[in-house]
Design a protein around this motif. Structure first.
Motif, PDB file in Angstrom:
ATOM      1  N   TRP A   4       0.821  -1.211   0.000  1.00 21.11           N
ATOM      2  CA  TRP A   4       0.000   0.000   0.000  1.00 21.11           C
ATOM      3  C   TRP A   4       0.857   1.265   0.000  1.00 21.11           C
ATOM      4  CZ3 TRP A   4      -0.377   3.758   3.894  1.00 21.11           C
ATOM      5  CH2 TRP A   4      -1.362   4.729   3.671  1.00 21.11           C
ATOM      6  N   SER A   5       1.831   1.322   0.924  1.00 21.56           N
ATOM      7  CA  SER A   5       2.628   2.543   1.013  1.00 21.56           C
ATOM      8  C   SER A   5       3.531   2.701  -0.204  1.00 21.56           C
ATOM      9  CB  SER A   5       3.445   2.574   2.299  1.00 21.56           C
ATOM     10  OG  SER A   5       4.338   1.491   2.325  1.00 21.56           O
ATOM     11  N   SER A  36      -3.069  10.819   1.462  1.00 26.44           N
ATOM     12  CA  SER A  36      -2.743   9.396   1.587  1.00 26.44           C
ATOM     13  C   SER A  36      -2.622   8.968   3.041  1.00 26.44           C
ATOM     14  CB  SER A  36      -1.477   9.055   0.800  1.00 26.44           C
ATOM     15  OG  SER A  36      -0.403   9.798   1.300  1.00 26.44           O
ATOM     16  N   THR A  37      -2.366   9.916   3.951  1.00 25.96           N
ATOM     17  CA  THR A  37      -2.290   9.542   5.373  1.00 25.96           C
ATOM     18  C   THR A  37      -3.495  10.076   6.145  1.00 25.96           C
ATOM     19  OG1 THR A  37      -0.991  11.532   5.794  1.00 25.96           O
ATOM     20  CG2 THR A  37       0.234   9.511   5.385  1.00 25.96           C
ATOM     21  N   GLU A 111       3.862   4.390   7.680  1.00 29.36           N
ATOM     22  CA  GLU A 111       3.498   5.707   7.132  1.00 29.36           C
ATOM     23  C   GLU A 111       4.686   6.667   7.182  1.00 29.36           C
ATOM     24  OE1 GLU A 111      -1.259   6.325   7.893  1.00 29.36           O
ATOM     25  OE2 GLU A 111       0.069   6.414   9.639  1.00 29.36           O
TER      26      GLU A 111
ATOM     27  N   ARG B 281      -7.797   3.121   0.944  1.00 30.58           N
ATOM     28  CA  ARG B 281      -7.473   4.264   1.794  1.00 30.58           C
ATOM     29  C   ARG B 281      -7.009   3.720   3.124  1.00 30.58           C
ATOM     30  NH1 ARG B 281      -6.811   8.710   0.110  1.00 30.58           N
ATOM     31  NH2 ARG B 281      -7.671   9.713   1.949  1.00 30.58           N
ATOM     32  N   ARG B 282      -6.420   4.571   3.934  1.00 29.25           N
ATOM     33  CA  ARG B 282      -5.916   4.111   5.233  1.00 29.25           C
ATOM     34  C   ARG B 282      -7.049   3.533   6.069  1.00 29.25           C
ATOM     35  NH1 ARG B 282      -5.031   6.670  10.521  1.00 29.25           N
ATOM     36  NH2 ARG B 282      -6.377   8.319   9.742  1.00 29.25           N
ATOM     37  N   THR B 283      -8.174   4.223   6.073  1.00 25.01           N
ATOM     38  CA  THR B 283      -9.272   3.759   6.918  1.00 25.01           C
ATOM     39  C   THR B 283     -10.491   3.467   6.057  1.00 25.01           C
ATOM     40  OG1 THR B 283      -9.862   6.059   7.233  1.00 25.01           O
ATOM     41  CG2 THR B 283      -8.549   5.037   8.967  1.00 25.01           C
TER      42      THR B 283
END
Lengths: 475, 407
Positions: A4-5, A36-37, A111, B281-283
């Motif tokens: 993902w990252s 993205s974060t 992250e 997405r992250r969440t």
């Protein structure tokens, strides 16, 4: 989630490489990194300034970001409350940083690693964009400098030409060159310096200060009225004037306004500063030349026959020109062309002094026979011309021609003798589209026909004379 | 820069509402004449009270200058107004093709509006300009209502621009105008006080200030299905490859889409619109509606950017969760105002949900929303993209319901 990252980083990289300048690269970086974060606040800072930020509204206080401690992992932004913080240097040297802040939970190791990668990518992109921007700026400066230098060079060259021209005119004036030639050199010089313009020196006529004459003209041989009008404006204002494609300055003799120097272009021009220089310089030059000639009498002399005092061919032509422009209807003016019979015999038998006296006598009788609105001129030798204007009809022209013939036919007393001569007269009438030359030539042809048929008579021009057997040039 | 500005003013000669309370009212009308419908809906929403802001939703059939003028006039003729065309709208009384007027007013409410006409600037700048209405509002609780153009290429840019002005403190909420899913063009209704304008494909912003909290809710009812796939080749909204294989091949295999549907653009839209992808997405995930296929290129096209390198899932709908999404979003918005008294709710509901739910499902979803919110009045419309930007939400959504509650 290692994938993902990495993929986020790939996405970030492809977005950042599309940025065209430092500002948009910084903007893309804060947007992508924050999205993205899911960080609410993000900024790119460097050299004590905020290159871009989101989350704190427009133009937040830079200290909110630049004042953050390097080791801090939480902070509180005004109005938002406590947030988790992560900061990543853009390169090993320098103080540039990518800063992100999020409210809900701390940034994970993965992250942070990804954001560090983003910061480095951004650092590289910013460095190459800054180099590029510097080079662009340098190139722009070099181009501007070169352009400025070229412009300066052109201006210098032009100024040099201006000075050379003025110097040439000055020399001519000092060498006692006839005034007419000096005036021509002034209008010629100005006309050559400025492309595609007409220049004119307009002066008051001696004896009739209200009447203005074009004393010298270079360029298009028309539009006298317009040029005279522009000169009149400058004379009345006694200062430089511009009017559309026209510009003029007054010309002085001593303290008095004697005329105007006029430049006429095709349309309003961007070269006005050059015009201004030329007007000022040549207007001054004309004033000097006229002052050198002392009085307007010199100007008068330049336009009149010294023997008879009648206007010379040049001034006569100007009046005919003006008449043609002002009288578009046919046969509202007439031109009489006079030639004296037996003049050669007078010269040969009684001498040139007697010949000169005869010419003066004819001029006096001619003037006496005319109305005040008519104008007589000596065109050269024993040839005279009369502009009859206004004209009520051809009969009036015929009457005046006959009066002139009758006056000239009366004997002259010269050196104690009675001398008789005759005038043959040709008449031409104005019509639409006529030029000065055509009108004069037609009267000349008619005069020749009169002289050949019945000497001391008048003839009116008709078209057959162009093709008639008595070919004029064979005379 | 072209934009239109307005700020709420207390009108001369208007009697201040005797109840001295903030209020939120909704009126709807399905009268066939647009102007009559507008006036009727507006009278019902205001109930004689002076409004601070009007928010108008109208079907394309009713999106006329006469309707906009009639609504504005019915509110007294000097009032701030934003609004847009829809793909269907609803109110407390049900749904139908007509006009819904939402109005709010009373002490403690303040509003300011901006309009950015179509193509007068890029979408980022348009978003920033629309949100700049916040400059006029000084209140303890603030939100920016955005009504975007449903046909613009990258609506996320508009939200990014608005966020650059609003920041993390002020939530963004709204939807993109609709045109009954005809892709023919949308309309926006705007007044900064006296003049009324009807603008094609514009971006509007209204800053809302309140003495009491505002709440936001977001729900969609979709969930991931199967394994994630990497987007190995894409350009903008067009996806060429998933996991190195032609994207259309992967899509038809996993969804069971028959070849005759792939060959028919209209049928494919109906089929694919309710079988979206989710971008990691992250969440959670961002839903990407697929609306077209290119059998020659073997590509599929989504309504928003699906970046190369992204991870996507196929998304499946839980029918119950889908039907409950509006009620869930509305309830969440009401819950977010905390102990304050909720006065009303604005709902922005994705128009593709009409396809996913069908007419009966849509009616059921509406009843559940009404049940969940009763007695709180609400008005909403079916939008071409939903906007919710607050902590935990990226900004631009699809196949989603977002809601704003005021108190």
């Amino acid at each position: 989630m290692a994938g993902w990252s990495l993929l986020q980083l790939t996405e970030f990289f492809s977005a950042i490489t599309r940025a065209g300048d430092v500002a948009s690269a910084a903007r893309i970086a804060v947007q992508r990194a924050s999205e993205s974060t899911e960080a609410e606040v993000a900024a790119v800072v460097g050299d004590g300034e905020v290159a871009s930020s989101v989350g704190l509204g427009r133009d937040p206080d830079p200290v909110l970001f630049t004042g953050l401690r390097a080791t801090a992992d939480t902070t509180a932004f005004p109005g938002i409350g406590p947030m988790y913080l992560t900061m990543h240097p853009l390169d090993r040297s320098g103080d540039g940083q990518l800063i992100l802040a999020r409210a809900d939970e701390p940034f994970t190791a993965e992250e942070r690693q990804m954001l560090q990668g983003m910061a480095r990518v951004l650092g590289l992109a910013l460095r190459s964009l800054r180099t590029l921007e510097n080079e662009r700026r340098l190139r722009r400066e070099r181009e501007q400098e070169a352009e400025a230098r070229l412009g300066l060079l052109r201006a210098l060259e032009w100024r040099e030409r201006l000075l050379e021209t003025l110097l040439r005119i000055q020399r001519a004036a000092n060498q006692q060159t006839p005034l007419g030639e000096i005036l021509s050199s002034i209008t010629d010089g100005a006309q050559m310096l400025l492309d595609d313009v007409t220049t004119a020196l307009v002066l008051r006529e001696p004896g009739d200060a209200d009447r203005l004459t074009v004393a010298s003209l270079s360029g298009h041989q028309s539009g006298h009225d317009v040029l005279v009008g522009a000169a009149r404006l400058a004379m009345e204002a006694n200062s430089p004037v511009t009017d559309g494609p026209l510009a003029a300055v007054p010309v002085h003799i001593g303290d008095k306004v004697a005329g105007g120097f006029v430049i006429a272009g095709r349309d309003a021009t961007s070269r006005r500063p050059e015009w201004r220089d030329v007007l000022a310089a040549f207007g001054e030059q004309a004033s000097l030349a006229l002052a050198g000639a002392s009085t307007l009498a010199a100007v008068h002399a330049a336009q009149h026959d010294p023997l008879t005092g009648l206007p010379n061919r040049s001034l006569f032509r100007q009046h005919v020109q003006r008449m043609l422009a002002a009288c578009p209807d046919p046969a509202t003016a007439a031109l009489l062309y006079l030639d004296l019979d037996l003049f050669k015999q007078v010269n040969d038998t009684l001498g040139h002094t007697a010949g000169d006296e005869l010419l003066r006598g004819v001029a006096d009788r001619l003037s006496a026979a005319l109305r005040s609105s008519d104008m007589a001129a000596r065109l050269g030798g024993d040839e005279f011309a009369v502009l009859v204007e206004p004209l009520s009809g051809v009969a009036q022209a015929q009457d005046i021609a006959q009066q002139v013939i009758d006056e000239v036919a009366r004997p002259f007393e010269i050196a104690g003798r009675l001398v008789t001569t005759r005038a043959s007269v040709g008449i031409s009438y104005n019509r639409a589209g006529h030029s000065v030359e055509e009108l004069i030539e037609e009267a000349d042809l008619a005069m020749y026909r009169a002289k050949k048929t019945v000497s001391g008579s008048y003839r009116e021009f008709d078209e057959s004379m162009h093709t008639g057997p008595a070919f004029h040039s064979a005379r | 820069m072209l934009c239109l500005i307005g700020r709420a003013r207390r009108r001369k000669g208007v009697v201040v509402d005797e109840r001295q309370e903030r209020w939120f009212g909704v009126g709807n009308s399905v009268l066939p004449d647009p102007a009559q419908a507008g006036a009727q809906a507006c009278y019902a929403a205001l109930d004689g009270r002076p409004a601070t802001l009007l928010i108008v939703f109208a079907s394309p059939s009713h999106s006329t200058p006469e309707m906009a003028a009639a609504v504005h006039a019915a509110a007294g003729g000097e009032v701030l107004m934003i609004g847009c065309s829809t793909s269907g709208e609803y109110a407390t009384d049900g749904r139908g093709a007509g006009v819904v007027v939402n109005a709010l007013g009373g002490p403690g409410f303040a509003a300011s509006v901006r309009a950015v006409p179509y193509e007068s600037m890029d979408l980022y700048a348009a978003g920033a300009t629309a949100a700049s209405c916040l400059d006029d509002i000084d209140a303890e609780h603030r939100a920016v209502l955005l009504l975007g153009d449903g046909r613009s290429a990258d609506q996320q840019e508009m939200v990014r621009g608005a966020y650059s002005v609003a920041g993390a403190q002020v939530p963004l909420i709204g939807g993109c105008a609709g045109d009954d899913m005809t892709q023919t063009g949308t309309w926006h209704f705007f007044s900064s006080g006296t003049d009324v304008q009807v603008l094609p494909n514009a971006v509007l912003g209204a800053a809302l200030g309140s003495a009491s909290p505002v709440g936001i809710g977001v729900a969609h009812g979709w969930h991931r299905s199967g394994e994630p796939m990497a987007v190995t080749r894409s350009e903008g909204g067009k996806i060429y490859e998933l996991d190195g294989e032609p994207a259309l091949d992967v899509y038809t295999r996993l969804t069971g889409c028959p070849p005759e549907i792939v060959a028919d653009p209209g049928a494919f839209l109906q089929f694919a619109a309710v079988r979206p992808l989710g971008l990691a997405r992250r969440t959670g995930e961002d839903i990407r509606i697929i609306f077209a296929a290119d059998p020659d290129e073997r590509s599929i096209s989504g309504l928003a950017d699906t970046p190369e390198g992204g991870l996507v899932w196929f998304m499946e709908a839980d029918p119950e969760a889908l039907r409950d999404a509006a009620a869930t979003a509305g309830s969440a918005a009401v819950a977010a105002v905390g102990d304050a008294d909720p006065l009303g709710v604005l709902v922005f509901d994705c128009c593709v949900r009409l396809l996913a739910l069908g007419p009966d499902g849509t009616d059921l979803a509406g009843r559940r929303l009404g049940d969940a919110l009763r007695p709180i009045p609400y008005g909403g419309f079916f939008s071409n993209g939903e906007i919710a930007r607050n902590p935990g939400a990226k900004g631009m959504h699809h196949l989603t319901v977002v809601a704003l509650a005021v108190s």
